[in-house]
Design a protein around this motif. Structure first.
Motif, PDB file in Angstrom:
ATOM      1  N   LEU A  11      27.938  54.062   2.829  1.00 25.87           N
ATOM      2  CA  LEU A  11      26.727  53.438   3.365  1.00 25.87           C
ATOM      3  C   LEU A  11      26.635  51.958   2.998  1.00 25.87           C
ATOM      4  O   LEU A  11      26.155  51.152   3.790  1.00 25.87           O
ATOM      5  CB  LEU A  11      25.478  54.176   2.873  1.00 25.87           C
ATOM      6  CG  LEU A  11      25.277  55.579   3.449  1.00 25.87           C
ATOM      7  CD1 LEU A  11      24.055  56.242   2.823  1.00 25.87           C
ATOM      8  CD2 LEU A  11      25.145  55.543   4.963  1.00 25.87           C
ATOM      9  N   LEU A  12      27.077  51.597   1.818  1.00 22.01           N
ATOM     10  CA  LEU A  12      26.985  50.197   1.395  1.00 22.01           C
ATOM     11  C   LEU A  12      28.271  49.422   1.662  1.00 22.01           C
ATOM     12  O   LEU A  12      28.474  48.336   1.122  1.00 22.01           O
ATOM     13  CB  LEU A  12      26.602  50.117  -0.092  1.00 22.01           C
ATOM     14  CG  LEU A  12      25.207  50.660  -0.422  1.00 22.01           C
ATOM     15  CD1 LEU A  12      24.957  50.611  -1.922  1.00 22.01           C
ATOM     16  CD2 LEU A  12      24.122  49.902   0.327  1.00 22.01           C
ATOM     17  N   CYS A  13      29.124  49.971   2.525  1.00 23.08           N
ATOM     18  CA  CYS A  13      30.372  49.289   2.857  1.00 23.08           C
ATOM     19  C   CYS A  13      30.072  47.995   3.619  1.00 23.08           C
ATOM     20  O   CYS A  13      29.004  47.830   4.198  1.00 23.08           O
ATOM     21  CB  CYS A  13      31.271  50.192   3.697  1.00 23.08           C
ATOM     22  SG  CYS A  13      30.642  50.504   5.362  1.00 23.08           S
ATOM     23  N   GLU A  14      31.036  47.106   3.603  1.00 19.62           N
ATOM     24  CA  GLU A  14      30.874  45.843   4.315  1.00 19.62           C
ATOM     25  C   GLU A  14      31.358  46.013   5.746  1.00 19.62           C
ATOM     26  O   GLU A  14      32.389  46.636   6.000  1.00 19.62           O
ATOM     27  CB  GLU A  14      31.681  44.756   3.608  1.00 19.62           C
ATOM     28  CG  GLU A  14      31.355  43.368   4.096  1.00 19.62           C
ATOM     29  CD  GLU A  14      31.971  42.297   3.218  1.00 19.62           C
ATOM     30  OE1 GLU A  14      32.883  41.617   3.718  1.00 19.62           O
ATOM     31  OE2 GLU A  14      31.553  42.155   2.060  1.00 19.62           O
ATOM     32  N   ILE A  15      30.588  45.490   6.687  1.00 18.24           N
ATOM     33  CA  ILE A  15      30.982  45.528   8.092  1.00 18.24           C
ATOM     34  C   ILE A  15      30.762  44.130   8.667  1.00 18.24           C
ATOM     35  O   ILE A  15      29.646  43.624   8.668  1.00 18.24           O
ATOM     36  CB  ILE A  15      30.201  46.614   8.874  1.00 18.24           C
ATOM     37  CG1 ILE A  15      30.622  46.655  10.328  1.00 18.24           C
ATOM     38  CG2 ILE A  15      28.717  46.448   8.764  1.00 18.24           C
ATOM     39  CD1 ILE A  15      30.127  47.875  11.076  1.00 18.24           C
ATOM     40  N   GLU A  16      31.852  43.503   9.056  1.00 17.17           N
ATOM     41  CA  GLU A  16      31.822  42.135   9.582  1.00 17.17           C
ATOM     42  C   GLU A  16      31.076  41.195   8.638  1.00 17.17           C
ATOM     43  O   GLU A  16      30.291  40.347   9.062  1.00 17.17           O
ATOM     44  CB  GLU A  16      31.209  42.121  10.986  1.00 17.17           C
ATOM     45  CG  GLU A  16      32.028  42.908  11.996  1.00 17.17           C
ATOM     46  CD  GLU A  16      31.360  42.993  13.362  1.00 17.17           C
ATOM     47  OE1 GLU A  16      30.475  42.169  13.657  1.00 17.17           O
ATOM     48  OE2 GLU A  16      31.741  43.886  14.124  1.00 17.17           O
ATOM     49  N   PRO A 109      21.653  39.122   7.980  1.00 21.88           N
ATOM     50  CA  PRO A 109      22.269  38.985   9.300  1.00 21.88           C
ATOM     51  C   PRO A 109      22.830  40.293   9.876  1.00 21.88           C
ATOM     52  O   PRO A 109      23.392  40.275  10.963  1.00 21.88           O
ATOM     53  CB  PRO A 109      23.389  37.977   9.044  1.00 21.88           C
ATOM     54  CG  PRO A 109      23.797  38.244   7.626  1.00 21.88           C
ATOM     55  CD  PRO A 109      22.521  38.631   6.912  1.00 21.88           C
ATOM     56  N   MET A 110      22.693  41.416   9.171  1.00 16.18           N
ATOM     57  CA  MET A 110      23.160  42.674   9.752  1.00 16.18           C
ATOM     58  C   MET A 110      22.363  42.960  11.017  1.00 16.18           C
ATOM     59  O   MET A 110      21.174  42.657  11.089  1.00 16.18           O
ATOM     60  CB  MET A 110      23.018  43.830   8.763  1.00 16.18           C
ATOM     61  CG  MET A 110      23.471  45.166   9.338  1.00 16.18           C
ATOM     62  SD  MET A 110      23.599  46.476   8.111  1.00 16.18           S
ATOM     63  CE  MET A 110      25.376  46.450   7.871  1.00 16.18           C
ATOM     64  N   THR A 111      23.027  43.551  11.996  1.00 17.94           N
ATOM     65  CA  THR A 111      22.362  43.871  13.258  1.00 17.94           C
ATOM     66  C   THR A 111      21.946  45.342  13.275  1.00 17.94           C
ATOM     67  O   THR A 111      22.509  46.161  12.533  1.00 17.94           O
ATOM     68  CB  THR A 111      23.294  43.616  14.451  1.00 17.94           C
ATOM     69  OG1 THR A 111      24.386  44.544  14.386  1.00 17.94           O
ATOM     70  CG2 THR A 111      23.816  42.181  14.458  1.00 17.94           C
ATOM     71  N   PRO A 112      20.982  45.691  14.134  1.00 16.96           N
ATOM     72  CA  PRO A 112      20.598  47.101  14.255  1.00 16.96           C
ATOM     73  C   PRO A 112      21.791  47.991  14.600  1.00 16.96           C
ATOM     74  O   PRO A 112      21.927  49.085  14.061  1.00 16.96           O
ATOM     75  CB  PRO A 112      19.570  47.098  15.390  1.00 16.96           C
ATOM     76  CG  PRO A 112      19.039  45.707  15.437  1.00 16.96           C
ATOM     77  CD  PRO A 112      20.160  44.824  14.980  1.00 16.96           C
ATOM     78  N   CYS A 115      23.881  48.793  11.512  1.00 14.32           N
ATOM     79  CA  CYS A 115      23.196  49.781  10.672  1.00 14.32           C
ATOM     80  C   CYS A 115      23.327  51.171  11.286  1.00 14.32           C
ATOM     81  O   CYS A 115      23.679  52.129  10.602  1.00 14.32           O
ATOM     82  CB  CYS A 115      21.728  49.408  10.506  1.00 14.32           C
ATOM     83  SG  CYS A 115      20.767  50.604   9.551  1.00 14.32           S
ATOM     84  N   ASN A 116      23.059  51.260  12.590  1.00  7.16           N
ATOM     85  CA  ASN A 116      23.164  52.549  13.273  1.00  7.16           C
ATOM     86  C   ASN A 116      24.555  53.141  13.108  1.00  7.16           C
ATOM     87  O   ASN A 116      24.702  54.331  12.820  1.00  7.16           O
ATOM     88  CB  ASN A 116      22.857  52.399  14.770  1.00  7.16           C
ATOM     89  CG  ASN A 116      21.432  51.981  15.039  1.00  7.16           C
ATOM     90  OD1 ASN A 116      20.556  52.112  14.197  1.00  7.16           O
ATOM     91  ND2 ASN A 116      21.205  51.448  16.227  1.00  7.16           N
TER      92      ASN A 116
END
Length: 131
Positions: A11-16, A109-112, A115-116
């Motif tokens: 869940l707390l992984c980095e994405i972009e 700056p994370m986008t919805p 998160c989804n």
């Protein structure tokens, strides 16, 4: 694998370059299985409200989704499976599995969509595992 590992590594992984602000895996009764250190202290009635919306989709829309006293405007989700909420530049995704609730809270700056993807991917995996 421990429940905390699912939170910390999945869940707390980095994405972009972005990651969730807070994350948790709760039992459907509101018991904490694992959570990030800063996950908001929620009230039992907030989890009851979430479960009621999964059982009767649309019940949270008029009042909003609350987690830790923060109100999120309910936006399009998947009835009985996913509830999504928005508050300013951030929001929340709640995925229901057979036994648990997977919750991710984000801010810019994370986008919805990011998160989804993170929350629902783990939720789908847990469902496949019978959890």
């Amino acid at each position: 694998m421990s429940w905390q590992t699912y939170v910390d590594d999945h869940l707390l992984c980095e994405i972009e370059g972005n990651h969730l602000t807070h994350a948790a895996i709760l039992g459907q009764d509101g018991s904490v299985w694992a959570k990030s250190a800063s996950f908001p202290q929620f009230k039992p009635e907030e989890i009851t409200g979430i479960m009621n919306d999964f059982n009767e989709p649309g019940t949270l829309a008029p009042t909003g989704l609350y987690i830790g006293g923060t109100k999120y405007m309910v936006i399009q989700g998947e009835p009985g499976s996913v509830i999504r909420g928005k508050k300013g530049p951030g929001g929340v995704t709640v995925k229901k599995t057979n036994l648990a609730l997977v919750i991710g809270i984000y801010d810019e700056p994370m986008t919805p969509g990011q998160c989804n993807m993170i929350v629902e991917r783990l939720g789908d995996y847990l469902i496949e595992q019978g959890l």
